[in-house]
Design a protein around this motif. Structure first.
Motif, PDB file in Angstrom:
ATOM      1  N   PRO A 128       0.837  -1.195   0.000  1.00  0.00           N
ATOM      2  CA  PRO A 128       0.000   0.000   0.000  1.00  0.00           C
ATOM      3  C   PRO A 128       0.878   1.254   0.000  1.00  0.00           C
ATOM      4  N   PRO A 129       0.428   2.327  -0.574  1.00  0.00           N
ATOM      5  CA  PRO A 129       1.230   3.556  -0.593  1.00  0.00           C
ATOM      6  C   PRO A 129       1.504   4.037   0.825  1.00  0.00           C
ATOM      7  N   ALA A 130       2.743   4.565   1.019  1.00  0.00           N
ATOM      8  CA  ALA A 130       3.135   5.044   2.344  1.00  0.00           C
ATOM      9  C   ALA A 130       2.344   6.302   2.679  1.00  0.00           C
ATOM     10  N   PRO A 131       1.918   6.406   3.928  1.00  0.00           N
ATOM     11  CA  PRO A 131       1.191   7.621   4.317  1.00  0.00           C
ATOM     12  C   PRO A 131       2.129   8.818   4.244  1.00  0.00           C
ATOM     13  N   PRO A 132       1.600   9.996   3.965  1.00  0.00           N
ATOM     14  CA  PRO A 132       2.458  11.194   3.903  1.00  0.00           C
ATOM     15  C   PRO A 132       3.117  11.455   5.247  1.00  0.00           C
ATOM     16  N   GLN A 133       4.369  11.895   5.219  1.00  0.00           N
ATOM     17  CA  GLN A 133       5.116  12.135   6.450  1.00  0.00           C
ATOM     18  C   GLN A 133       4.767  13.497   7.048  1.00  0.00           C
ATOM     19  N   PRO A 189      -0.276  14.840   8.696  1.00  0.00           N
ATOM     20  CA  PRO A 189      -1.286  14.395   7.735  1.00  0.00           C
ATOM     21  C   PRO A 189      -1.793  12.979   8.008  1.00  0.00           C
ATOM     22  N   GLY A 190      -1.238  12.328   9.029  1.00  0.00           N
ATOM     23  CA  GLY A 190      -1.594  10.944   9.294  1.00  0.00           C
ATOM     24  C   GLY A 190      -2.949  10.800   9.946  1.00  0.00           C
ATOM     25  N   ALA A 191      -3.336   9.518  10.146  1.00  0.00           N
ATOM     26  CA  ALA A 191      -4.639   9.198  10.732  1.00  0.00           C
ATOM     27  C   ALA A 191      -4.583   9.090  12.244  1.00  0.00           C
ATOM     28  N   ARG A 192      -3.422   9.229  12.828  1.00  0.00           N
ATOM     29  CA  ARG A 192      -3.282   9.122  14.278  1.00  0.00           C
ATOM     30  C   ARG A 192      -2.582  10.361  14.826  1.00  0.00           C
ATOM     31  N   PRO A 193      -2.814  10.673  16.113  1.00  0.00           N
ATOM     32  CA  PRO A 193      -2.099  11.804  16.715  1.00  0.00           C
ATOM     33  C   PRO A 193      -0.586  11.561  16.691  1.00  0.00           C
ATOM     34  N   LEU A 194       0.152  12.643  16.623  1.00  0.00           N
ATOM     35  CA  LEU A 194       1.616  12.578  16.534  1.00  0.00           C
ATOM     36  C   LEU A 194       2.219  13.400  17.667  1.00  0.00           C
ATOM     37  N   THR A 195       3.084  12.763  18.460  1.00  0.00           N
ATOM     38  CA  THR A 195       3.789  13.472  19.538  1.00  0.00           C
ATOM     39  C   THR A 195       5.193  13.817  19.056  1.00  0.00           C
ATOM     40  N   VAL A 196       5.516  15.095  19.097  1.00  0.00           N
ATOM     41  CA  VAL A 196       6.785  15.603  18.570  1.00  0.00           C
ATOM     42  C   VAL A 196       7.584  16.216  19.716  1.00  0.00           C
ATOM     43  N   ARG A 197       8.864  15.863  19.764  1.00  0.00           N
ATOM     44  CA  ARG A 197       9.775  16.457  20.746  1.00  0.00           C
ATOM     45  C   ARG A 197      10.500  17.640  20.106  1.00  0.00           C
TER      46      ARG A 197
END
Length: 285
Positions: A24-29, A60-68
């Motif tokens: 499947p195509p990789a989700p956008p980063q 842009p992903g379907a899940r929350p993203l935690t960034v440091r």
């Protein structure tokens, strides 16, 4: 006809199989950049100020993203070290750069960093510190130890980076005993920086009272100078001096003895009175 249909069906089946087998195509980063889509952060201000900007993190992903969040090469601070960006959302995170009072004028480089999922994104930070230019250098804490090593401290008391040059001169009781011309030290001093250094003097005098002068210069700054004094007395010099004094004392005593023997003794008169009588008799004659 049946053969043609069979070939067509086979080709279609192969194509469908290839499509099914393809990953499947990789989700956008996720991305991080300066606010408003700028490729870098540009800040300008005077020393002692606090400058602010914003970092935009897009998920842009379907899940929350935690960034440091963090920074390199600049005194940079975020309100929080981590931020959680909801799915398909962008978060604008403010940050501040503190320009300390001793920051040199001119351009500085750093970066804002965002890290998540084993990936790090760096956004360049271009900082320009403005203000009046002042070049000022001082020489402090000069001393000369018993081995001849010169200790001193250079201090940048201006607002520009300095590249100092140094010269040494030492004068003793009978003239100059050290004259080392100015030479570059191969270092730079940032505003407010102090640097303790030493200069070796391999052949200081064995017996002398010495005044050492340390002189420092830098482009655009007035020359700075400071000094110290020290008396050098080595064991060998003391022994030689004692020998000279002893020889002088023996010579003096011998001379006195010869003068005493040259005056004839007269009964009942001390030597001093006999000398005076001889002088008087010579005058009468």
């Amino acid at each position: 006809m049946r053969g043609a249909w069979a070939g067509t069906l086979t080709a279609v089946a192969a194509l469908l199989g290839a499509v099914a087998a393809a990953p499947p195509p990789a989700p956008p980063q996720w991305t991080a950049q300066a606010a408003a889509g700028r490729p870098y952060v540009y800040l300008e201000g005077a020393a002692g100020s606090v400058l602010q900007d914003t970092l935009s993190v897009s998920n842009p992903g379907a899940r929350p993203l935690t960034v440091r969040l963090g920074g390199q090469g600049a005194p940079l601070a975020f309100a929080a070290k981590t931020v959680t960006v909801p799915a398909r959302t962008r978060a604008d995170v403010p940050f501040a750069v503190t320009v300390t009072a001793d920051t040199a004028l001119g351009d500085h480089r750093g970066s804002v960093t965002a890290t998540a999922g084993g990936r790090e994104v760096r956004v360049p930070v271009h900082l320009r510190v403005s203000g009046p230019s002042l070049a000022a250098l001082t020489v402090e804490e000069v001393r000369l130890d018993g081995s001849g090593t010169v200790h001193y401290t250079l201090v940048n008391r201006g607002s520009t980076v300095l590249a100092p040059r140094l010269s040494l001169r030492a004068d003793g009781a009978f003239g100059t005993v050290l004259d080392r011309p100015a030479r570059p030290l191969g270092l730079t001093l940032r505003p407010g920086e102090r640097l303790a250094r030493t200069e070796a003097w391999s052949d200081p005098p064995a017996l002398d009272s010495v005044t050492i002068r340390v002189r420092a210069t830098a482009p655009g700054a007035p020359a700075a100078e400071a000094g110290a004094e020290r008396v050098f007395v080595s064991g060998g010099a003391l022994a030689a001096g004692a020998g000279v004094l002893a020889a002088a004392a023996v010579a003096t005593l011998a001379a006195r003895g010869r003068r005493a023997r040259a005056v004839p003794e007269r009964p009942g008169l001390p030597v001093e009175q006999a000398q005076l009588a001889d002088v008087t008799a010579g005058a009468d004659r």
